[in-house]
Write an enzyme that holds these catalytic residues in place. Structure first.
Site, PDB file in Angstrom:
ATOM      1  N   HIS A  39       2.463  30.435  -3.012  1.00  0.00           N
ATOM      2  CA  HIS A  39       1.917  31.089  -4.203  1.00  0.00           C
ATOM      3  C   HIS A  39       0.575  31.760  -3.905  1.00  0.00           C
ATOM      4  O   HIS A  39      -0.382  31.094  -3.517  1.00  0.00           O
ATOM      5  CB  HIS A  39       1.743  30.018  -5.289  1.00  0.00           C
ATOM      6  CG  HIS A  39       1.274  30.528  -6.596  1.00  0.00           C
ATOM      7  ND1 HIS A  39       0.154  30.018  -7.223  1.00  0.00           N
ATOM      8  CD2 HIS A  39       1.781  31.478  -7.429  1.00  0.00           C
ATOM      9  CE1 HIS A  39      -0.012  30.619  -8.384  1.00  0.00           C
ATOM     10  NE2 HIS A  39       0.953  31.515  -8.533  1.00  0.00           N
ATOM     11  N   GLU A  66       4.068  34.906  -2.348  1.00  0.00           N
ATOM     12  CA  GLU A  66       4.014  35.550  -3.664  1.00  0.00           C
ATOM     13  C   GLU A  66       2.663  36.233  -3.812  1.00  0.00           C
ATOM     14  O   GLU A  66       1.663  35.769  -3.252  1.00  0.00           O
ATOM     15  CB  GLU A  66       4.210  34.485  -4.758  1.00  0.00           C
ATOM     16  CG  GLU A  66       4.266  35.020  -6.190  1.00  0.00           C
ATOM     17  CD  GLU A  66       2.945  34.966  -6.927  1.00  0.00           C
ATOM     18  OE1 GLU A  66       2.902  35.386  -8.104  1.00  0.00           O
ATOM     19  OE2 GLU A  66       1.930  34.511  -6.336  1.00  0.00           O
ATOM     20  N   ASP A  68       0.183  39.236  -6.512  1.00  0.00           N
ATOM     21  CA  ASP A  68      -0.016  39.876  -7.814  1.00  0.00           C
ATOM     22  C   ASP A  68      -0.560  41.283  -7.597  1.00  0.00           C
ATOM     23  O   ASP A  68      -1.479  41.479  -6.798  1.00  0.00           O
ATOM     24  CB  ASP A  68      -1.027  39.082  -8.651  1.00  0.00           C
ATOM     25  CG  ASP A  68      -0.608  37.633  -8.843  1.00  0.00           C
ATOM     26  OD1 ASP A  68       0.271  37.383  -9.669  1.00  0.00           O
ATOM     27  OD2 ASP A  68      -1.163  36.760  -8.145  1.00  0.00           O
ATOM     28  N   HIS A  81      -5.096  38.565  -8.742  1.00  0.00           N
ATOM     29  CA  HIS A  81      -4.422  37.883  -9.853  1.00  0.00           C
ATOM     30  C   HIS A  81      -5.007  38.223 -11.214  1.00  0.00           C
ATOM     31  O   HIS A  81      -4.301  38.610 -12.136  1.00  0.00           O
ATOM     32  CB  HIS A  81      -4.466  36.366  -9.646  1.00  0.00           C
ATOM     33  CG  HIS A  81      -3.844  35.600 -10.776  1.00  0.00           C
ATOM     34  ND1 HIS A  81      -4.561  35.173 -11.883  1.00  0.00           N
ATOM     35  CD2 HIS A  81      -2.572  35.204 -10.988  1.00  0.00           C
ATOM     36  CE1 HIS A  81      -3.746  34.540 -12.711  1.00  0.00           C
ATOM     37  NE2 HIS A  81      -2.536  34.545 -12.198  1.00  0.00           N
ATOM     38  N   GLU A 149       4.643  40.153  -7.900  1.00  0.00           N
ATOM     39  CA  GLU A 149       4.491  40.122  -9.359  1.00  0.00           C
ATOM     40  C   GLU A 149       3.728  41.338  -9.863  1.00  0.00           C
ATOM     41  O   GLU A 149       2.601  41.601  -9.420  1.00  0.00           O
ATOM     42  CB  GLU A 149       3.766  38.856  -9.816  1.00  0.00           C
ATOM     43  CG  GLU A 149       3.604  38.807 -11.335  1.00  0.00           C
ATOM     44  CD  GLU A 149       2.894  37.576 -11.847  1.00  0.00           C
ATOM     45  OE1 GLU A 149       2.438  37.600 -13.009  1.00  0.00           O
ATOM     46  OE2 GLU A 149       2.783  36.594 -11.092  1.00  0.00           O
TER      47      GLU A 149
END
Length: 289
Positions: A39, A66, A68, A81, A149
């Site tokens: 993450h 992962e 952002d 993020h 994301e």
């Protein structure tokens, strides 16, 4: 999209998912165990969403990471993020008069000056906020796979098209790379847009639609990714009972699981993936060492 026969055994669902899912290579040699996704990179061990964090994930032996994605004032896609730069950079010190320090209010050149590592540890002083282009090149260099994301799409009209264009320019929309890419968002509209623009991409909705809503989501998303605290075995089974837009069972990736007990619990529910700041802890919990 239709509900699969509820009586279908969990073993059959897992076998089908392993054969057909683009993430099946992440489980090679480890069939039946959830894919472990680092993450924001290995963010327990390096500053989140930085090149250092994905390098750390690679050194720990994890291929899936992962991140952002948001957009600067002058249209550059950057990996961070929060919609504010304050928590993970020294923006307050460099630009004291520009509160609330939103990403969208700073140019790419200004953001490139920021220290995105010292907040985490002096050892990471001078670490930068990467652009998405820089990040994708490092992912390629590390032979990693990406759960991307789209963050706060309501703040950045057209960010879906722009992200897909950049991915294409970086060579990430060919068949081999599509097996290494998933795109997710908390916005159902954003994920629907990605699916409509590039139907071959594996998509994921971040959230927990009701069981009654799943047939609608199954038209445009391949995975439903809820917070692990809200999950139950029954809900995971209900999600698996639907076929997604690519004709395979909907998957479930649970977030953000950072302890042994939580990892074992959601694995027992039958989730397909676990998103974690501590991928090594999850790997140990699942007996994958």
């Amino acid at each position: 999209m239709h509900a699969r026969v509820v009586a279908l055994t969990a073993a059959a669902v897992l076998a089908t998912a392993a054969l057909l899912s683009p993430t099946s290579d992440a489980r090679a040699g480890d069939v039946g165990k959830p894919t472990v996704v680092a993450h924001r990179g290995a963010s327990a061990y390096a500053p989140e969403n930085t090149l250092a964090s994905i390098d750390k994930a690679a050194r720990l032996g994890f291929s899936w990471v992962e991140n952002d994605v948001q957009r600067t004032k002058d249209g550059e896609l950057v990996v961070i993020h929060d919609d504010s730069l304050q928590r993970t950079t020294n923006v307050k010190q460099l630009f004291p008069g520009r509160a609330p320090w939103k990403v969208k209010d700073f140019t790419a050149a200004e953001i490139a000056r920021l220290d995105a590592g010292s907040w985490y540890s002096p050892a990471y002083a001078g670490t930068r906020v990467p652009t998405l282009k820089q990040y994708m090149r490092r992912i390629e260099h590390n032979h990693e796979k990406l759960l991307l994301e789209i963050k706060n799409p309501q703040l950045y009209p057209g960010i879906e098209q722009q992200t897909l264009k950049l991915l294409g320019n970086q060579g990430w929309l060919d068949q081999s790379h599509l097996r290494r890419l998933m795109v997710q968002s908390f916005s159902a509209d954003s994920i629907r847009t990605v699916h409509e623009l590039r139907p071959a991409i594996t998509t994921a909705y971040l959230g927990m639609p009701t069981v009654a809503q799943l047939h609608t989501y199954a038209r445009f998303t391949d995975l439903v990714n809820p917070s692990y605290a809200s999950l139950s075995k029954g809900y995971v089974s209900a999600v698996h009972a639907f076929d997604g837009p690519h004709g395979r069972p909907l998957g479930v990736f649970a977030w953000t699981v950072n302890d042994v007990a939580g990892a074992r619990r959601v694995a027992g529910y039958g989730v397909d993936g676990i998103i974690t700041n501590k991928p090594d802890v999850v790997r140990t919990a699942l007996g994958s060492d």
